[in-house]
Design an enzyme around this catalytic site. Structure first.
Site, mmCIF file in Angstrom:
data_model
loop_
_atom_site.group_PDB
_atom_site.id
_atom_site.type_symbol
_atom_site.label_atom_id
_atom_site.label_comp_id
_atom_site.label_asym_id
_atom_site.label_seq_id
_atom_site.Cartn_x
_atom_site.Cartn_y
_atom_site.Cartn_z
ATOM 1 N N VAL A 110 -1.271 -2.038 2.402
ATOM 2 C CA VAL A 110 -2.596 -2.274 3.006
ATOM 3 C C VAL A 110 -2.366 -3.029 4.327
ATOM 4 O O VAL A 110 -1.561 -3.969 4.379
ATOM 5 C CB VAL A 110 -3.502 -3.090 2.057
ATOM 6 C CG1 VAL A 110 -4.858 -3.345 2.693
ATOM 7 C CG2 VAL A 110 -3.671 -2.349 0.726
ATOM 8 N N HIS A 156 -3.203 -7.230 -2.653
ATOM 9 C CA HIS A 156 -3.227 -7.437 -4.110
ATOM 10 C C HIS A 156 -4.469 -6.795 -4.725
ATOM 11 O O HIS A 156 -4.410 -6.235 -5.821
ATOM 12 C CB HIS A 156 -3.215 -8.930 -4.442
ATOM 13 C CG HIS A 156 -1.986 -9.652 -3.981
ATOM 14 N ND1 HIS A 156 -2.004 -10.552 -2.946
ATOM 15 C CD2 HIS A 156 -0.706 -9.592 -4.410
ATOM 16 C CE1 HIS A 156 -0.786 -11.037 -2.759
ATOM 17 N NE2 HIS A 156 0.027 -10.466 -3.636
#
Ligand code: PAF
Length: 285
Positions: A182, A36
């Site tokens: 990620v 995020h």
């Protein structure tokens, strides 16, 4: 600034608009992690003002899914957003978003239902109604925040394709920005659901990225037959893994392919310790 109320968000956004500022929205369900943060950083780079929504959206969970136990960490999320310079964290209640009792009476809500072609595959095959719930809440958030840009992670690749389709079909004036997955150093794609895994489970979960990396390596060596590429996965799986799907598709249209090419994305969903994990990789960047 933490806001729980739709009208307060609208008032804040109106001031920004009056000053000619651009607005970015990062829609989330909270339990924020480095994935995020990468979306927030991209939003900060791209826009003058950034709103992060934190809302565990009840209507995108099936009756036997993890809505009740989904991690809720609003204090941490707000602190992380403050540290990243987010302007507004919008964390509405379900009542604020849907009104009283909405979750039990779907008939009173107007849903956005993406086409069967896009939902009858991958995650949509086992998560009936999931993408109706996602598109409905995302369109509501777009209408509340009216962002110029909205930021989504590639990890939910089917979600990004479907949200783009909705935005194009319904002429929603927002540009969707997809940001890369990620990963932990181990290769595990970051997910709020990783919190459910034990240390052993986290090791078993590496199977997803290993399978995908191996498929990409085989493709780079010249194997393009999709069935042959899929078969390379089986040697990685053991009885700690429940494979839900492994597919190779066109990354823009989610059409199945017989031969992989520079448009191909490989996508996997697999349960480890009962936790449903997803991951994907582009065979060419
Ligand atoms: O990807 C998510 O976290 C959710 O599906 C989203 C886009 C915030 C909608 O609830």
């Amino acid at each position: 600034m933490l806001l729980n109320n739709i009208q307060e968000v609208r008032d804040e956004v109106r001031k920004w608009r009056k000053d000619g500022l651009t607005i970015g929205l990062v829609p989330t369900m909270g339990a924020l992690h480095a994935g995020h943060v990468s979306l927030i950083k991209k939003a900060k780079e791209t826009c003058d003002k950034v709103v992060v929504s934190v809302f565990v959206n009840p209507i995108q969970f099936g009756p036997s899914e993890d809505f009740d136990k989904y991690p809720r960490t609003l204090d941490n999320d707000t602190e992380l957003c403050d540290n990243e310079g987010v302007d507004v964290v919008f964390a509405p209640s379900a009542k604020e978003m849907y009104g009283e009792g909405q979750r039990l009476s779907n008939d009173v809500l107007t849903y956005v239902c993406p086409p069967f072609f896009y939902v009858n595959k991958l995650c949509g095959r086992t998560r009936t109604g999931h993408f109706d719930g996602v598109c409905t809440v995302v369109l509501k958030l777009f209408n509340i925040v009216q962002p110029d840009y909205a930021f989504f992670g590639q990890k939910d690749a089917q979600q990004v394709v479907i949200v783009n389709k909705m935005v194009n079909d319904l002429n929603v004036p927002v540009k969707i920005i997809q940001c890369p997955i990620v990963r932990e150093d181990s290769g595990l794609a970051l997910s709020s659901r990783n919190k459910y895994l034990s240390d052993e489970g986290k090791k078993d979960a590496l199977v997803l990225s290993r399978i995908l990396n191996n498929i990409k390596a085989c493709y780079k060596k010249g194997i393009t037959d999709v069935n042959a590429l899929k078969e390379t996965a089986y040697s990685f799986l053991n009885n700690h893994h429940e494979l839900e799907y492994l597919e190779l598709m066109n990354k823009y249209t989610l059409e199945e392919q017989e031969k992989a090419d520079n448009s191909t994305i490989a996508l996997i969903a697999c349960r480890v310790e009962g936790v449903r994990l997803i991951d994907n990789i582009y065979l060419e960047d």
